[in-house]
Scaffold this motif. Structure first.
Motif, PDB file in Angstrom:
ATOM      1  N   MET A 176       0.833  -1.199   0.000  1.00 44.73           N
ATOM      2  CA  MET A 176       0.000   0.000   0.000  1.00 44.73           C
ATOM      3  C   MET A 176       0.870   1.254   0.000  1.00 44.73           C
ATOM      4  O   MET A 176       0.528   2.258  -0.631  1.00 44.73           O
ATOM      5  N   GLY A 177       2.000   1.196   0.692  1.00 48.65           N
ATOM      6  CA  GLY A 177       2.913   2.334   0.706  1.00 48.65           C
ATOM      7  C   GLY A 177       3.462   2.644  -0.674  1.00 48.65           C
ATOM      8  O   GLY A 177       3.452   3.801  -1.115  1.00 48.65           O
ATOM      9  N   PHE A 178       3.927   1.627  -1.377  1.00 45.02           N
ATOM     10  CA  PHE A 178       4.463   1.861  -2.722  1.00 45.02           C
ATOM     11  C   PHE A 178       3.362   2.289  -3.690  1.00 45.02           C
ATOM     12  O   PHE A 178       3.566   3.177  -4.521  1.00 45.02           O
ATOM     13  N   ALA A 179       2.178   1.686  -3.579  1.00 45.70           N
ATOM     14  CA  ALA A 179       1.067   2.046  -4.464  1.00 45.70           C
ATOM     15  C   ALA A 179       0.673   3.508  -4.270  1.00 45.70           C
ATOM     16  O   ALA A 179       0.486   4.247  -5.247  1.00 45.70           O
ATOM     17  N   PHE A 180       0.563   3.934  -3.025  1.00 49.71           N
ATOM     18  CA  PHE A 180       0.157   5.324  -2.768  1.00 49.71           C
ATOM     19  C   PHE A 180       1.282   6.301  -3.086  1.00 49.71           C
ATOM     20  O   PHE A 180       1.025   7.397  -3.584  1.00 49.71           O
ATOM     21  N   THR A 181       2.528   5.925  -2.812  1.00 57.08           N
ATOM     22  CA  THR A 181       3.648   6.791  -3.176  1.00 57.08           C
ATOM     23  C   THR A 181       3.675   6.997  -4.684  1.00 57.08           C
ATOM     24  O   THR A 181       3.800   8.125  -5.167  1.00 57.08           O
ATOM     25  N   TYR A 182       3.537   5.922  -5.435  1.00 58.97           N
ATOM     26  CA  TYR A 182       3.544   6.004  -6.897  1.00 58.97           C
ATOM     27  C   TYR A 182       2.394   6.881  -7.397  1.00 58.97           C
ATOM     28  O   TYR A 182       2.597   7.761  -8.237  1.00 58.97           O
ATOM     29  N   ALA A 183       1.186   6.648  -6.870  1.00 58.62           N
ATOM     30  CA  ALA A 183       0.025   7.434  -7.301  1.00 58.62           C
ATOM     31  C   ALA A 183       0.228   8.913  -6.977  1.00 58.62           C
ATOM     32  O   ALA A 183      -0.104   9.787  -7.793  1.00 58.62           O
ATOM     33  N   GLY A 184       0.771   9.204  -5.807  1.00 58.97           N
ATOM     34  CA  GLY A 184       1.019  10.591  -5.420  1.00 58.97           C
ATOM     35  C   GLY A 184       2.067  11.248  -6.287  1.00 58.97           C
ATOM     36  O   GLY A 184       1.886  12.388  -6.747  1.00 58.97           O
ATOM     37  N   VAL A 185       3.172  10.553  -6.538  1.00 64.45           N
ATOM     38  CA  VAL A 185       4.243  11.108  -7.378  1.00 64.45           C
ATOM     39  C   VAL A 185       3.723  11.383  -8.787  1.00 64.45           C
ATOM     40  O   VAL A 185       4.013  12.427  -9.368  1.00 64.45           O
TER      41      VAL A 185
ATOM     42  N   ILE B 147       0.873   9.604   2.719  1.00 61.88           N
ATOM     43  CA  ILE B 147       0.434   8.306   3.243  1.00 61.88           C
ATOM     44  C   ILE B 147       1.375   7.212   2.753  1.00 61.88           C
ATOM     45  O   ILE B 147       1.817   6.355   3.520  1.00 61.88           O
ATOM     46  N   GLY B 148       1.696   7.246   1.468  1.00 59.85           N
ATOM     47  CA  GLY B 148       2.580   6.235   0.895  1.00 59.85           C
ATOM     48  C   GLY B 148       3.948   6.222   1.548  1.00 59.85           C
ATOM     49  O   GLY B 148       4.449   5.162   1.945  1.00 59.85           O
ATOM     50  N   LEU B 149       4.565   7.390   1.689  1.00 57.17           N
ATOM     51  CA  LEU B 149       5.901   7.453   2.296  1.00 57.17           C
ATOM     52  C   LEU B 149       5.863   7.043   3.767  1.00 57.17           C
ATOM     53  O   LEU B 149       6.773   6.356   4.245  1.00 57.17           O
TER      54      LEU B 149
ATOM     55  N   VAL C  97       5.736   3.262   3.714  1.00 59.60           N
ATOM     56  CA  VAL C  97       7.004   2.670   3.272  1.00 59.60           C
ATOM     57  C   VAL C  97       8.020   2.689   4.408  1.00 59.60           C
ATOM     58  O   VAL C  97       8.709   1.698   4.661  1.00 59.60           O
ATOM     59  N   PHE C  98       8.100   3.809   5.123  1.00 57.56           N
ATOM     60  CA  PHE C  98       9.090   3.926   6.191  1.00 57.56           C
ATOM     61  C   PHE C  98       8.555   3.488   7.554  1.00 57.56           C
ATOM     62  O   PHE C  98       9.318   3.414   8.520  1.00 57.56           O
ATOM     63  N   GLY C  99       7.274   3.186   7.640  1.00 55.44           N
ATOM     64  CA  GLY C  99       6.693   2.727   8.894  1.00 55.44           C
ATOM     65  C   GLY C  99       6.707   3.791   9.972  1.00 55.44           C
ATOM     66  O   GLY C  99       7.040   3.508  11.117  1.00 55.44           O
ATOM     67  N   VAL C 100       6.349   5.014   9.599  1.00 56.11           N
ATOM     68  CA  VAL C 100       6.336   6.120  10.556  1.00 56.11           C
ATOM     69  C   VAL C 100       4.929   6.724  10.607  1.00 56.11           C
ATOM     70  O   VAL C 100       4.305   6.944   9.565  1.00 56.11           O
ATOM     71  N   LEU C 101       4.423   6.908  11.817  1.00 52.45           N
ATOM     72  CA  LEU C 101       3.035   7.358  12.007  1.00 52.45           C
ATOM     73  C   LEU C 101       2.087   6.449  11.232  1.00 52.45           C
ATOM     74  O   LEU C 101       1.136   6.890  10.586  1.00 52.45           O
ATOM     75  N   THR C 102       2.361   5.165  11.303  1.00 47.94           N
ATOM     76  CA  THR C 102       1.692   4.178  10.458  1.00 47.94           C
ATOM     77  C   THR C 102       0.186   4.121  10.685  1.00 47.94           C
ATOM     78  O   THR C 102      -0.579   4.087   9.724  1.00 47.94           O
ATOM     79  N   ARG C 103      -0.235   4.092  11.930  1.00 48.47           N
ATOM     80  CA  ARG C 103      -1.687   4.021  12.177  1.00 48.47           C
ATOM     81  C   ARG C 103      -2.382   5.284  11.682  1.00 48.47           C
ATOM     82  O   ARG C 103      -3.473   5.217  11.130  1.00 48.47           O
ATOM     83  N   PHE C 104      -1.782   6.430  11.893  1.00 47.16           N
ATOM     84  CA  PHE C 104      -2.338   7.693  11.427  1.00 47.16           C
ATOM     85  C   PHE C 104      -2.456   7.684   9.905  1.00 47.16           C
ATOM     86  O   PHE C 104      -3.497   8.014   9.344  1.00 47.16           O
ATOM     87  N   ALA C 105      -1.375   7.285   9.239  1.00 43.81           N
ATOM     88  CA  ALA C 105      -1.373   7.239   7.776  1.00 43.81           C
ATOM     89  C   ALA C 105      -2.374   6.220   7.250  1.00 43.81           C
ATOM     90  O   ALA C 105      -3.110   6.488   6.290  1.00 43.81           O
ATOM     91  N   ALA C 106      -2.433   5.053   7.874  1.00 48.91           N
ATOM     92  CA  ALA C 106      -3.353   4.009   7.424  1.00 48.91           C
ATOM     93  C   ALA C 106      -4.810   4.440   7.618  1.00 48.91           C
ATOM     94  O   ALA C 106      -5.670   4.144   6.781  1.00 48.91           O
ATOM     95  N   PHE C 107      -5.096   5.143   8.711  1.00 45.09           N
ATOM     96  CA  PHE C 107      -6.452   5.656   8.925  1.00 45.09           C
ATOM     97  C   PHE C 107      -6.845   6.586   7.779  1.00 45.09           C
ATOM     98  O   PHE C 107      -7.921   6.445   7.196  1.00 45.09           O
ATOM     99  N   TRP C 108      -5.974   7.535   7.447  1.00 42.72           N
ATOM    100  CA  TRP C 108      -6.303   8.483   6.370  1.00 42.72           C
ATOM    101  C   TRP C 108      -6.317   7.796   5.012  1.00 42.72           C
ATOM    102  O   TRP C 108      -7.081   8.184   4.121  1.00 42.72           O
TER     103      TRP C 108
END
Length: 183
Positions: free
Chosen positions: A34-43, A97-99, A102-113
């Motif tokens: 999900m991190g790579f998918a969202f990072t790619y979509a955002g970029v 959200i993607g980044l 990917v880095f596992g930082v603020l993961t629950r916050f990012a996953a919620f959004w």
């Protein structure tokens, strides 16, 4: 081979399960996917040849899809302030959200959004030709699973952030509410 037990109680119902020892690798894979998918979509949206603009999609594709939130989503297309918000929130939100995943930082916050964003996509891309469960709904559940399983603690920066000490006490113990955004 060891197992991990997890348990949750909501209302008067308690559920208990045992996870296989390989489960951590699958949770990590979900977070990274999900991190790579969202990072790619955002970029793609941030660096695309044209500025991202959701107006056409919200005005025409959403009503054509006939979902239950047509009026609500069209409001974002017809109000310049709301549209400006969407045009920034979608590409930069996907990237952030993607980044974070990917880095596992603020993961629950990012996953919620991420789950909130997928809910909006689900309502906008309404397609129930094969039932109410589609890819957007599935991705929403994947985001919620990533949050629920504390995927940021698996080879992620959240595990280090939680243990950062303030006055000799780990951050997560000093501020237990952080468990809702880290992990």
């Amino acid at each position: 081979m060891s197992t991990n037990t997890f348990q949750s109680k909501i209302g008067g119902l308690t559920v208990t399960g045992k996870a296989h020892s390989l489960s951590a690798w699958f949770v990590l894979a979900l977070r990274l996917m999900m991190g790579f998918a969202f990072t790619y979509a955002g970029v793609e949206k941030v660096l695309g040849p044209e500025a991202f603009n959701a107006r056409g999609y919200l005005m025409f594709a959403v009503p054509e899809n006939g979902g239950p939130a047509v009026g609500f989503l069209q409001l974002f297309a017809t109000n310049d302030l709301l549209l400006a918000f969407v045009n920034v929130a979608v590409p930069w939100g996907e990237l952030a959200i993607g980044l974070a995943l990917v880095f596992g930082v603020l993961t629950r916050f990012a996953a919620f959004w991420g789950a909130v964003m997928m809910l909006m996509f689900y309502l906008g891309n309404w397609d129930v030709a094969h039932g109410v469960i589609n890819g957007d709904f599935t991705y929403m559940l994947v985001f919620l699973a990533v949050a629920a399983f504390g995927a940021g603690r698996i080879l992620g920066l959240d595990s280090y952030i939680e243990q950062y000490e303030i006055d000799g006490e780990p951050l997560i113990e000093k501020y237990p509410m952080l468990d809702y955004v880290l992990g």
